[in-house]
Design an enzyme around this catalytic site. Structure first.
Site, mmCIF file in Angstrom:
data_model
loop_
_atom_site.group_PDB
_atom_site.id
_atom_site.type_symbol
_atom_site.label_atom_id
_atom_site.label_comp_id
_atom_site.label_asym_id
_atom_site.label_seq_id
_atom_site.Cartn_x
_atom_site.Cartn_y
_atom_site.Cartn_z
ATOM 1 N N SER A 107 0.856 -1.287 -0.148
ATOM 2 C CA SER A 107 0.198 0.054 -0.018
ATOM 3 C C SER A 107 0.768 1.290 -0.035
ATOM 4 O O SER A 107 1.592 1.334 -0.870
ATOM 5 C CB SER A 107 -1.254 -0.056 1.230
ATOM 6 N N ASP A 380 -5.354 -3.868 -2.855
ATOM 7 C CA ASP A 380 -4.331 -3.842 -1.710
ATOM 8 C C ASP A 380 -4.003 -5.183 -0.808
ATOM 9 O O ASP A 380 -4.853 -5.568 -0.332
ATOM 10 C CB ASP A 380 -4.614 -2.601 -0.898
#
Length: 754
Positions: A107, A380
């Site tokens: 991320s 993610d």
């Protein structure tokens, strides 16, 4: 034929030159499934191991085989982006980044990693540029919108990821990156930088992850490949996003840039909880941004009205294709409405991270869920575990030590807890953890927690906000740097403070990190041809790999004379004898070191006091001739220091000889770049017991203070020669310093006249 040519020209018209050129490059276009490491990764890691060995020797850690050390950085939005840059910067400052083989992120940390590799690891420039962008609140919306519109116009698999990448993440990070994963290959292949791994998960398999922690859920990107580690199935990074069928490419797409990739790796939770200030009124698509942000909150009726309005706009444009719309950027009206319509459709389907499945109808993959899907949806990896442990724990990567930097909101040990469960489920070695201990640590996290097990890697876990750097004020730090804060809420001061906090976690634990590195290095089996207690070498090695007890002279020169010839001569015992021996002088100490950034030191003791047990803090570089253990009265000793080979740092450190009551300290700093930094020398008198950490604080204090303590004198050398003099307590110290051929420091210590 003309119709086809016309269509082809239209197809190329909106593409950049690099994208068009890519279509004609002869590259391998197949899917590959292999049992071990990808060959390109194996070669790059092997070359990196040579750099790691050199760096270890520069840190005075002897090793026959380079340990595999991985740095893992968690997600956490903009907070993780900034903190990750701080960690990398401090690791480099202490010479620790050079011993790292793998760098992996999730991320927000992948935003930092993409900047790190795109700028060739120049962290000083990256930090300065980051502060400048947030100081000026700079964002190129013109280019961002153009990229978003181009994606909608040309990509068959356009999704909300494209919209968010170019119109939100680029604003969050204040940068639009046009480089690609594959552009990182040169530095990685040469072994000059850690091998990067960017983590994602297959959202279509997320339910399988929740039920059984399915390993196939994890997906990785590297400069060479993209694919599923659990299946050992990959495509070349340049072909990720192209269409495959039966293991062969049937439709080639240009490689996506890092702006798109880092959004594909970032969190949907961040995306729609992130309430940034809307774009200015003059940019007519601000209403689109606001509606998409609130899509899950508005009613079904409002969604239908929104889509109907877009359809009306599209229909009106279809009737009058020459009509233009005045926006803050110049884009074709037709392209603009295609962008709006496609984005609206993606909203209605809630479609993110769409790309072609390169395993579609692949005969070598038995898993039906993997080969029957035409499309993938990657998101993610923080939805599974907010740190990429599953990508570095497989035995094929042979990781010995993990430095885990956690930038998560909330419990900083949730990643440890989740990884332990994952490893237990799949029989992967991981240090055992007690839930009671994790809860206790979470209540008052320290800057470093070390986990060891009977097998598997040692894990050093570093929570971002902890009692060591935040005291009892951890909650307010977490609130100030919330995950879902927009970029406009960050000031330059906030960015600077977050960088400093993240750096402290490395600086205050440098000794612990070095200790663990030394432990794993010493526990590795000896390389072939070696025996305990001896060093063997079948060919000349880098000077830093030569240890005491050897006699070898080695000359290194480069083709065409691009670099200076460097000649090293190693004696039987690197410690020079104490005393005024004619054959041993300062000139002798450095005469055979013809490389740049070398420092030679001569100390003459004319007091009645014996100085002994020298302590050394090398911030960069290494000892070439180590200081003798004793400096008796009426004697002269010599030592020298030189930069670490193949590094972009000079020679800087602090040498302290200990006396009964007063200690002699000498500082030297010869930078790699004379245009960015100055040559500095200093003298200091220290008192009280000395420990290694004290030297680092003394070094930093002398280098950073504009008006040093009266017990310190400092010289910034701007001429070929200078002088220093310090009188403190019972000591009078004089030094002549110069930088002719090599830097020299000639020190005389006397008893101060009363």
């Amino acid at each position: 034929m003309l119709d086809k040519l016309d269509s082809f020209i239209h197809f190329l018209s909106g593409r950049s030159f690099s994208s068009v050129l890519f279509l004609f490059l002869p590259v391998s276009s197949g899917v590959f499934i292999i049992p071990g490491l990808q060959e390109e990764e194996r070669v790059a890691v092997q070359k990196r191991s040579h750099q790691v060995l050199r760096a270890l020797h520069g840190l005075c850690i002897q090793a026959e085989q380079a340990p595999v050390i991985a740095v893992l950085c968690s997600g956490g939005g903009l907070r993780a982006h900034i903190a990750c840059l701080g960690v990398l910067s401090e690791l480099r400052r202490h010479g620790l980044l050079d011993v790292v083989t793998y760098l992996a992120g999730v991320s927000g940390s992948t935003w930092a990693m993409s900047s790190f590799y795109a700028k060739d690891g120049n962290l000083e420039d990256i930090e300065a540029e980051l502060k400048r962008r947030f100081d000026q609140r700079e964002w190129d919306r013109h280019s961002s919108l153009q990229e978003a519109v181009w994606s909608a116009k040309t990509l068959k698999n356009y999704s909300l990821t494209d919209f968010w990448a170019y119109l939100v993440v680029s604003k969050q990070t204040r940068e639009l990156q046009g480089s690609h994963l594959s552009s990182m290959k040169t530095l990685v292949d040469e072994g000059t930088m850690p091998y990067p791994i960017f983590a994602a998960i297959d959202n279509d398999l997320h339910s399988a992850w929740q039920k059984e922690k399915n390993q196939k859920t994890w997906f990785e990107f590297t400069p060479h490949h993209a694919g599923y580690p659990a299946l050992r199935a990959y495509v070349a990074a340049t072909h990720f996003g192209s269409q495959f069928k039966g293991g062969r490419m049937v439709r080639q797409e240009p490689e996506r840039d890092l702006t798109f990739l880092r959004d594909q790796l970032s969190s949907l939770r961040e995306k729609f909880s992130l309430m940034y200030h809307p774009m200015e009124d003059e940019c007519h698509h601000s209403w689109m941004t606001e509606v998409i942000q609130r899509w899950t909150e508005i009613s079904l009726e409002e969604q239908e009205q929104f889509l109907e309005y877009l359809a009306y706009c599209f229909q009106r444009q279809e009737q009058d294709p020459m009509r233009t719309v005045q926006t803050s950027v110049t884009v074709a009206c037709w392209d603009y409405f295609v962008f709006l319509l496609k984005t609206a459709i993606c909203c209605s389907k809630w479609e993110w991270g769409t790309t072609y499945n390169f395993l579609h109808e692949h005969g070598g993959v038995r898993d039906r869920a993997m080969h029957t899907r035409e499309l993938l949806h990657l998101v993610d990896a923080g939805f599974a575990i907010n740190t990429p442990y599953p990508l570095v724990l497989p035995p094929i990567r042979q990781v010995d030590l993990i430095l885990s930097f956690d930038f998560s909101a909330g419990d900083p040990f949730q990643t440890i807890r989740a990884t332990a469960k994952y490893c237990q489920h799949h029989g992967i070695p991981f240090p055992p953890v007690e839930e009671a201990a994790l809860q206790e640590w979470s209540r008052a996290p320290r800057s470093c927690h070390i986990l060891r097990g009977a097998a598997g890697p040692v894990v050093m876990h570093f929570p971002l906000f902890n009692t060591d750097n935040c005291g009892d004020d951890i909650p307010s730090w977490r609130d100030r740097y919330g995950t879902f804060q927009g970029a406009d809420s960050y000031s330059r001061d906030m960015v600077t403070q977050l960088l400093e906090v993240s750096k402290k976690n490395v600086g205050m634990n440098k000794t612990k990190i070095l200790s663990e590195v030394k432990n794993v290095a010493s526990s590795l089996p000896l390389a072939p041809g070696s025996a305990l207690g001896t060093e063997t070498c079948s060919s000349p090695r880098d000077p830093e790999e030569l240890c005491s007890g050897e006699v070898e002279e080695l000359t290194i020169s480069s083709p065409g004379g691009l670099y200076q010839e460097v000649k090293f001569k190693f004696s039987e015992d690197p410690k020079l004898p104490a005393g005024d021996e004619e054959e041993c002088s300062l000139e002798d100490t450095v005469v055979d070191v013809r490389g740049s950034r070398t420092v030679g030191i001569q100390i003459t003791n004319r007091t009645g006091v014996t100085f002994k047990d020298p302590m050394l803090c090398c911030r960069s570089g290494q000892a070439h001739v180590r200081p003798p253990p004793v400096l008796p009265p009426n004697s002269t000793v010599h030592c020298s220091f030189t930069k670490t080979a193949s590094s972009f740092q000079g020679t800087a450190g602090l040498l302290a000889y200990q006396g009964p009551d007063e200690h002699l300290a000498l500082l030297f700093s010869v930078p790699f770049s004379y245009t960015l930094h100055c040559i500095q020398f200093a003298l200091a008198v220290l008192r009280g017991p000395l420990v290694q950490d004290d030297l680092e604080q003394v070094f930093d204090g002398i280098m950073e203070k504009e008006a040093p303590d009266p017990k310190v004198v400092k010289c910034i050398l701007q001429t070929p020669q200078g002088a220093l003099e310090l009188k403190d307590g019972s000591l009078s110290i004089r030094a002549t310093v110069s930088n002719v051929h090599v830097a020299k420091m000639d020190v005389v210590v006397e008893t101060k006249a009363t």
